[in-house]
Design an enzyme around this catalytic site. Structure first.
Site, short mmCIF file in Angstrom:
data_model
loop_
_atom_site.label_atom_id
_atom_site.label_comp_id
_atom_site.label_asym_id
_atom_site.label_seq_id
_atom_site.Cartn_x
_atom_site.Cartn_y
_atom_site.Cartn_z
N SER A 143 0.35 -0.83 -0.29
CA SER A 143 0.02 -0.20 0.06
C SER A 143 0.84 1.05 -0.11
O SER A 143 1.88 1.89 0.56
CB SER A 143 -1.07 0.32 1.23
OG SER A 143 -1.51 1.23 1.20
N TYR A 156 -2.30 -0.28 10.42
CA TYR A 156 -2.01 -0.36 8.67
C TYR A 156 -0.97 -0.25 8.47
O TYR A 156 0.10 -0.52 7.18
CB TYR A 156 -3.28 -0.21 8.13
CG TYR A 156 -3.34 -0.04 6.68
CD1 TYR A 156 -4.01 -1.44 6.24
CD2 TYR A 156 -3.12 0.49 5.62
CE1 TYR A 156 -4.12 -1.40 5.02
CE2 TYR A 156 -3.48 0.22 5.23
CZ TYR A 156 -4.02 -1.46 4.11
OH TYR A 156 -4.59 -1.15 2.47
N1 LIG Z 1 -8.69 -0.66 -1.45
C1 LIG Z 1 -7.71 0.18 -1.63
O1 LIG Z 1 -7.44 1.12 -1.69
C2 LIG Z 1 -6.45 -0.18 -1.25
C3 LIG Z 1 -5.40 -0.10 -0.92
C4 LIG Z 1 -3.98 -0.12 -0.73
C5 LIG Z 1 -3.62 -1.75 -0.81
N2 LIG Z 1 -4.44 -2.05 -0.58
C6 LIG Z 1 -4.03 -3.68 -0.35
O2 LIG Z 1 -4.89 -4.64 -0.90
C7 LIG Z 1 -5.53 -5.36 -0.38
C8 LIG Z 1 -6.45 -6.58 -0.72
O3 LIG Z 1 -7.60 -4.95 -0.34
P1 LIG Z 1 -8.75 -4.80 -1.20
O4 LIG Z 1 -9.05 -3.51 -0.80
O5 LIG Z 1 -9.19 -6.09 -1.90
O6 LIG Z 1 -10.33 -5.13 0.48
P2 LIG Z 1 -11.40 -6.13 0.32
O7 LIG Z 1 -11.94 -5.90 1.96
O8 LIG Z 1 -12.16 -6.15 -0.59
O9 LIG Z 1 -10.69 -7.56 0.65
C9 LIG Z 1 -10.14 -7.84 1.50
C10 LIG Z 1 -9.54 -9.73 1.79
O10 LIG Z 1 -8.53 -9.95 2.30
C11 LIG Z 1 -9.34 -11.29 2.96
N3 LIG Z 1 -8.98 -11.22 4.18
C12 LIG Z 1 -8.96 -10.70 5.44
N4 LIG Z 1 -8.87 -11.42 6.44
C13 LIG Z 1 -8.27 -12.42 6.17
C14 LIG Z 1 -8.13 -13.54 6.44
N5 LIG Z 1 -8.10 -13.97 8.44
N6 LIG Z 1 -7.79 -14.52 6.09
C15 LIG Z 1 -8.29 -14.38 4.82
N7 LIG Z 1 -8.29 -13.41 3.60
C16 LIG Z 1 -8.35 -12.35 4.55
C17 LIG Z 1 -10.91 -10.92 2.64
O11 LIG Z 1 -12.20 -11.81 3.50
C18 LIG Z 1 -10.50 -9.64 1.61
O12 LIG Z 1 -10.97 -11.56 0.57
C19 LIG Z 1 -5.02 -5.41 1.01
O13 LIG Z 1 -3.32 -6.06 1.11
C20 LIG Z 1 -5.28 -4.22 1.56
O14 LIG Z 1 -4.23 -3.47 2.21
C21 LIG Z 1 -6.18 -1.59 -0.56
#
Ligand SMILES: NC(=O)c1ccc[n+]([C@@H]2O[C@H](COP(=O)([O-])OP(=O)(O)OC[C@H]3O[C@@H](n4cnc5c(N)ncnc54)[C@H](O)[C@@H]3O)[C@@H](O)[C@H]2O)c1
Length: 255
Positions: A143, A156
């Site tokens: 991120s 985070y």
């Molecule tokens: N959406 C954004 O703006 C953004 C920005 C930067 C980084 N990210 C990163 O992208 C990645 C995906 O996030 P997203 O935005 O798609 O979020 P999201 O909440 O849509 O998806 C997160 C996923 O992680 C899974 N997860 C969470 N805890 C878990 C556990 N204990 N065991 C197994 N699976 C688990 C959830 O079930 C889900 O499938 C993350 O690492 C997040 O930090 C997202």
């Protein structure tokens, strides 16, 4: 001919958001994809859709907050799919709160999923990636929070900063057999992103204002992050390791 034909890929946190988009793109590019998540109904539905398009996928349910769950997940991929070429540790949680507000439980859980799970997955997967005799590839979802302090995101930001250091360190130890890279997304249209609003002083309006702060004037859709992950997972990036690809609509450049 897909970019990942004949390869086996594991994507964690693949039941929604960025992980779902990565899994779907990898399957479309010819990989056999193991989708991990906690929600079996959502996971099996995504797999059904992938199979319906003549592509290959399985769902492997696991909560990745313990060392054993991560080790068992890799063992299950090897057992079910006969090997592993591409590892995508993507699962993540927000764990909101300032240093003085965040509960110890939330701090630990955030570090367990965002950082420790990646460490356990690497430990379990690396011997198999090497044993395949191919050039294995790991792409971690980080991120821009690794480089920037967002309000009330103590756990985070700390987890993503440490994750970037881990990626760079491991890339050095396991080259040339295995390439280990990272994609650092900026604001992307997912549940996690929407849930982050409560951390700011103006939760009702903060998300509406974000696009205007970005040089690209909009947030990403998950598929745009998946394309960057595909590049680093595929042979197209055959000389790239220990790299961090920022995909943030110019957010970091604008400061
Ligand atoms: N959406 C954004 O703006 C953004 C920005 C930067 C980084 N990210 C990163 O992208 C990645 C995906 O996030 P997203 O935005 O798609 O979020 P999201 O909440 O849509 O998806 C997160 C996923 O992680 C899974 N997860 C969470 N805890 C878990 C556990 N204990 N065991 C197994 N699976 C688990 C959830 O079930 C889900 O499938 C993350 O690492 C997040 O930090 C997202």
């Amino acid at each position: 001919m897909g970019k990942l034909n004949g390869k086996v890929a594991l994507v964690t946190g693949a039941t929604k958001g960025i992980g779902k988009a990565i899994a779907e793109l990898m399957a479309a590019e010819g990989a056999t994809v193991a989708l991990n998540g906690r929600d079996a109904v959502a996971g099996e539905m995504i797999v059904k859709n992938i199979l319906g398009q003549g592509q290959k996928a399985v769902f492997l349910k696991a909560d990745l907050s313990s060392p054993e769950a991560n080790h068992n997940l890799i063992a299950s991929v090897i057992e079910n799919l006969g090997g592993l070429d591409i590892l995508i540790p993507n699962a993540g949680v927000l764990g909101l709160g300032s240093v003085t507000d965040v509960s110890i439980e939330t701090w630990r859980r955030t570090l367990d999923i965002n950082l420790n799970s990646v460490f356990y997955l690497l430990r379990a997967a690396i011997p198999h990636l090497k044993a395949d005799g191919k050039s294995g590839s790991v792409v971690v979802t980080g991120s821009i929070a690794a480089h920037k302090g967002f309000p009330n995101h103590a756990a985070y930001c700390a987890s993503k900063g440490a994750l970037e250091a881990l990626v760079k360190q491991a890339a050095v130890d396991y080259a040339p057999e295995i390439r280990i890279n990272m994609v650092n997304p900026g604001p992307t249209d997912t549940e996690l992103y929407k849930n982050s609003a409560v951390a700011f002083s103006n939760p009702e309006t903060v998300l509406d204002k974000v696009p205007d702060t970005l040089p690209m004037k909009r947030i990403a859709n998950p598929g745009e992050i998946a394309k960057a992950v595909l590049f680093l997972a595929s042979d197209d990036s055959s000389w790239t390791t220990g790299s961090v690809l920022t995909v943030d609509g110019g957010a970091s450049a604008a400061g």
